[in-house]
Design a protein around this motif. Structure first.
Motif: not given
Length: 188
Positions: A68-81, A89-93, A100-106
């Motif tokens: 998840m954008d943005a701090r999930g981009f720090i741990i996620g790729p290391i774990l995937a590797y 990556p699931i990024r901000k709009k 893309t597909l998009s989803q809004s949330y609170e």
């Protein structure tokens, strides 16, 4: 194969939690921001953190790690590797260049929209969603919805920190998303 419900080993969880910095009144008054930067700066803490996640998923049937954008981009790729998997990556709009597909949330102090490339994963892919923390759960729920719209199965959500008083971990579990977190902090 299903992942057993468990928490991080107590000594490792305490070690990580002691390195999380709390920043009062950021990004707005009344918010206690849990900053993982000191965990990332400390080589032993970063190694311990990644090892916790690797040990959790090494023997599981996982196809992709989604961050998840943005701090999930720090741990996620290391774990995937470390697990020899791909990373999605699931990024901000507006940040992804392809269709893309998009989803809004609170979230706890506003609303947001995240997007995923329409070809980010295949139907049937088993995915673990990674982020730094779970607050209201909106970000991870949006990620789950996007991945499921692509036909993927969200096996588990994983985060360094749970903020249970904000209700996100309950929201995820109530919506069928198993959750693994290393440590938790009470309050807001």
């Amino acid at each position: 194969m299903s992942i057993s419900p468990s928490n991080a080993p107590p000594d490792a969880a305490r070690f990580i939690k002691e390195r999380v910095r709390t920043v009062e009144n950021w990004p707005q008054p009344g918010v206690q921001f849990r900053d993982i930067t000191p965990v990332l700066q400390d080589r032993r803490a970063l190694r311990t953190l990644i090892d916790l996640f690797v040990q959790r998923y090494i023997d599981e049937n996982i196809d992709v790690i989604a961050g998840m954008d943005a701090r999930g981009f720090i741990i996620g790729p290391i774990l995937a590797y470390e697990l020899s998997l791909g990373f999605v990556p699931i990024r901000k709009k507006g940040k992804l260049p392809y269709r893309t597909l998009s989803q809004s949330y609170e979230l706890e102090y506003g609303s947001a929209t995240v997007e995923i490339h329409e070809d980010a994963c295949k139907p049937g892919d088993r995915v673990v969603i990674v982020d730094d923390l779970v607050a209201t759960g909106g970000t991870m729920m949006a990620g789950k919805i996007l991945l499921e719209r692509l036909g993927a199965e969200v096996v588990e959500a994983a985060a360094i920190i749970d903020l249970p008083d904000l209700g996100g971990s309950k929201l995820l579990r109530d919506n069928g998303v198993p959750l693994y977190t290393v440590c938790e902090f009470g309050g807001h």
